[in-house]
Design a protein around this motif. Structure first.
Motif, mmCIF file in Angstrom:
data_model
loop_
_atom_site.group_PDB
_atom_site.id
_atom_site.type_symbol
_atom_site.label_atom_id
_atom_site.label_comp_id
_atom_site.label_asym_id
_atom_site.label_seq_id
_atom_site.Cartn_x
_atom_site.Cartn_y
_atom_site.Cartn_z
ATOM 1 N N UNK A 191 -5.681 11.032 -8.758
ATOM 2 C CA UNK A 191 -6.496 10.921 -9.964
ATOM 3 C C UNK A 191 -7.212 9.576 -10.008
ATOM 4 N N UNK A 192 -6.502 8.509 -9.623
ATOM 5 C CA UNK A 192 -7.123 7.189 -9.587
ATOM 6 C C UNK A 192 -8.275 7.164 -8.583
ATOM 7 N N UNK A 193 -8.082 7.777 -7.422
ATOM 8 C CA UNK A 193 -9.129 7.763 -6.403
ATOM 9 C C UNK A 193 -10.302 8.666 -6.781
ATOM 10 N N UNK A 194 -10.031 9.716 -7.570
ATOM 11 C CA UNK A 194 -11.145 10.515 -8.094
ATOM 12 C C UNK A 194 -11.984 9.668 -9.046
ATOM 13 N N UNK A 195 -11.324 8.866 -9.875
ATOM 14 C CA UNK A 195 -12.059 7.908 -10.708
ATOM 15 C C UNK A 195 -12.879 6.980 -9.841
ATOM 16 N N UNK A 196 -12.274 6.512 -8.739
ATOM 17 C CA UNK A 196 -12.987 5.615 -7.832
ATOM 18 C C UNK A 196 -14.203 6.262 -7.200
ATOM 19 N N UNK A 197 -14.110 7.571 -6.891
ATOM 20 C CA UNK A 197 -15.257 8.266 -6.303
ATOM 21 C C UNK A 197 -16.443 8.246 -7.256
ATOM 22 N N UNK A 198 -16.173 8.449 -8.537
ATOM 23 C CA UNK A 198 -17.251 8.432 -9.534
ATOM 24 C C UNK A 198 -17.757 7.016 -9.748
ATOM 25 N N UNK A 199 -16.823 6.102 -9.919
ATOM 26 C CA UNK A 199 -17.141 4.715 -10.237
ATOM 27 C C UNK A 199 -17.887 4.024 -9.097
ATOM 28 N N UNK A 200 -17.358 4.159 -7.872
ATOM 29 C CA UNK A 200 -17.952 3.463 -6.733
ATOM 30 C C UNK A 200 -19.077 4.259 -6.087
ATOM 31 N N UNK A 201 -18.992 5.594 -6.152
ATOM 32 C CA UNK A 201 -19.998 6.414 -5.498
ATOM 33 C C UNK A 201 -21.321 6.473 -6.241
ATOM 34 N N UNK A 202 -21.270 6.588 -7.579
ATOM 35 C CA UNK A 202 -22.516 6.735 -8.340
ATOM 36 C C UNK A 202 -22.606 5.769 -9.523
ATOM 37 N N UNK A 203 -21.647 4.835 -9.637
ATOM 38 C CA UNK A 203 -21.636 3.939 -10.783
ATOM 39 C C UNK A 203 -22.904 3.124 -10.937
ATOM 40 N N UNK A 204 -23.362 2.524 -9.841
ATOM 41 C CA UNK A 204 -24.574 1.706 -9.920
ATOM 42 C C UNK A 204 -25.803 2.570 -10.187
ATOM 43 N N UNK A 205 -25.874 3.737 -9.547
ATOM 44 C CA UNK A 205 -26.993 4.659 -9.790
ATOM 45 C C UNK A 205 -26.979 5.135 -11.239
ATOM 46 N N UNK A 206 -25.787 5.391 -11.764
ATOM 47 C CA UNK A 206 -25.635 5.809 -13.155
ATOM 48 C C UNK A 206 -26.135 4.710 -14.100
ATOM 49 N N UNK A 207 -25.734 3.461 -13.837
ATOM 50 C CA UNK A 207 -26.159 2.354 -14.699
ATOM 51 C C UNK A 207 -27.678 2.183 -14.669
ATOM 52 N N UNK A 208 -28.284 2.401 -13.509
ATOM 53 C CA UNK A 208 -29.729 2.190 -13.388
ATOM 54 C C UNK A 208 -30.531 3.358 -13.953
ATOM 55 N N UNK A 209 -30.134 4.593 -13.596
ATOM 56 C CA UNK A 209 -30.950 5.750 -13.947
ATOM 57 C C UNK A 209 -30.621 6.337 -15.317
ATOM 58 N N UNK A 210 -29.331 6.323 -15.689
ATOM 59 C CA UNK A 210 -28.926 6.972 -16.935
ATOM 60 C C UNK A 210 -28.811 5.983 -18.085
ATOM 61 N N UNK A 211 -28.146 4.840 -17.832
ATOM 62 C CA UNK A 211 -28.074 3.794 -18.862
ATOM 63 C C UNK A 211 -29.347 2.961 -18.867
ATOM 64 N N UNK A 212 -30.128 3.034 -17.758
ATOM 65 C CA UNK A 212 -31.454 2.418 -17.658
ATOM 66 C C UNK A 212 -31.409 0.895 -17.641
ATOM 67 N N UNK A 213 -30.534 0.361 -16.776
ATOM 68 C CA UNK A 213 -30.461 -1.080 -16.541
ATOM 69 C C UNK A 213 -30.933 -1.353 -15.119
ATOM 70 N N UNK A 214 -31.984 -2.165 -14.966
ATOM 71 C CA UNK A 214 -32.585 -2.393 -13.653
ATOM 72 C C UNK A 214 -32.054 -3.634 -12.939
ATOM 73 N N UNK A 215 -31.227 -4.442 -13.591
ATOM 74 C CA UNK A 215 -30.737 -5.685 -12.996
ATOM 75 C C UNK A 215 -29.451 -5.399 -12.221
ATOM 76 N N UNK A 216 -29.507 -5.506 -10.891
ATOM 77 C CA UNK A 216 -28.354 -5.165 -10.054
ATOM 78 C C UNK A 216 -27.182 -6.096 -10.315
ATOM 79 N N UNK A 217 -27.454 -7.372 -10.577
ATOM 80 C CA UNK A 217 -26.359 -8.309 -10.817
ATOM 81 C C UNK A 217 -25.661 -8.000 -12.137
#
Length: 407
Positions: A210-236
């Motif tokens: 279950x923890x690693x499934x969280x990791x798949x979401x968090x690490x696999x698409x977390x940055x893309x989610x923050x940029x495209x869905x939450x709409x934050x363009x600053x990578x840092x």
């Protein structure tokens, strides 16, 4: 342990840059992410008992060598094919070293270290993820080469780790039974190690999965989610927000060692479900505050699930089979991670990322329920021993095994 998670998370903030520069879809970037657990699974299937033959030190050094090759491949990669190659090399490296590293912690001479295996491994994971996210965000936003700079820092970290691991004991532990010591040098592929105490092993494996499934979401698409869905363009900024989750993992890990393993698993299930609800809400409302809350709550859930799960797995096996048993649990968890990553990526491309996150969250909920039901079955099993605190479980089981062998 820290480098395993650093390597896993190293491309997290770079995935959106790859997608923009090379016109990749979410399905493609999550395939790159999934190449890591897929290669790791193959390594565990073929080499799950490798450390029992060559010793933990040599297995960890071999793993670090493959991690270094993977980081170097990413550092030089001009195309998608080499990204996949680099991720596969990293998967081999972690597959060789993760189980032995956990076993080294569980077998440490000091009682205060041995008794908190799950908490220490979760804390080390936190350090690795924080480093990966902050370094990745800074190098993408400010570095000379957004697609490559992060891996130069990772490579330097691997070199430092090699120097440290070099000073681990070279010989197999004297505490191993004669049979385990006499089989050294005669390695061959083996079946997965599943201990006789099945219920704690299964409950722990579901928790880590279950923890690693969280990791798949968090690490696999977390940055893309923050940029495209939450709409934050600053990578840092995105990296710093996601790093809050890793910080929560570390802080909660310090407390988790004082909890019963089963209690940590139950609390982790509640926090994981709440965290995924916050992530879905953040996407629906395009809200950065909800993303920050998700990072805090989701990180706590990951830490508790992982800490409780690893402790249950390590206490389910005798010392001489602990590395192989732990590797078996990690194999299942990484299989889950690969499936979740590929599924989220495919849905994100075919439909949208928000729908994909809802499906991924449902998978996390199902795994936490499986862990909770197995824990309940363990507690109600005839003759079941009372649940021990994490600070007592490993030592009590080791003493039991010593007493049995002496009889």
């Amino acid at each position: 342990m820290a480098l395993a998670l650093w390597a896993s998370a190293a491309p997290t903030l770079v995935y959106p840059a790859y997608a923009a520069e090379w016109h990749l879809t979410t399905a493609v970037t999550t395939t790159v992410f999934a190449a890591y657990p897929v290669a790791l699974i193959g390594t565990l299937l073929l080499l799950g008992g490798f450390a029992e033959t060559v010793g933990s030190r040599n297995a960890i050094l071999a793993g670090l060598g493959f991690l270094g090759l993977g980081a170097l491949t990413f550092l030089l990669a001009p195309n998608l094919a080499l990204l996949l190659t680099g991720r596969a090399l990293m998967g081999v490296g972690v597959g060789l070293s993760l189980g032995p590293a956990t076993s080294v912690i569980a077998s440490a001479g000091r009682d205060d270290v041995r008794e908190r295996t799950g908490a220490i491994t979760a804390g080390a994971s936190s350090v690795g993820i924080i480093t990966a996210l902050l370094v990745g965000g800074a190098t993408v936003q400010f570095g000379p080469s957004p697609l490559h700079s992060a891996y130069g820092v990772l490579l330097a970290g691997i070199v430092v780790a090699v120097l440290a691991v070099w000073f681990l004991p070279r010989a197999l532990p004297r505490s191993l039974p004669g049979r385990a010591r006499t089989t050294a040098g005669r390695w061959r592929p083996r079946r997965l190690a599943v201990p006789e105490r099945r219920l704690p092993f299964l409950a722990g494996t579901f928790g880590v999965s279950a923890a690693y499934a969280l990791g798949a979401i968090f690490l696999g698409v977390g940055a893309q989610f923050a940029r495209d869905t939450v709409r934050s363009d600053d990578a840092f900024v995105n990296g710093a927000v996601l790093a809050i989750s890793a910080a929560a993992i570390g802080v909660v890990a310090l407390l988790a060692g004082r909890l019963r393993a089963t209690t940590a698993l139950r609390l982790g299930a509640l926090a994981a479900v709440a965290g995924q609800a916050l992530m879905v809400t953040a996407g629906a409302t395009h809200s950065m505050p909800f993303l920050v809350l998700y990072s805090l709550v989701g990180g706590a859930g990951y830490s508790l699930l992982f800490s409780g799960g690893v402790t249950l797995v390590t206490q389910s096996a005798p010392a001489e089979h602990r590395a192989a048993t732990t590797s078996s649990a990690y194999l299942v968890a990484y299989l889950v991670q690969a499936v979740v990553a590929l599924g989220v990526g495919a849905l994100g491309t075919a439909v949208d990322l928000q729908t994909a996150l809802v499906a991924g969250s449902a998978t996390v909920v199902a795994l936490t329920l499986a862990a909770l039901l197995t824990v309940r079955s363990r507690a109600s099993a005839p003759g079941a021993a009372p649940a021990l605190p994490t600070s007592q479980a490993t030592t009590s089981h080791d003493n039991l095994m010593k007493a049995s062998s002496s009889r």
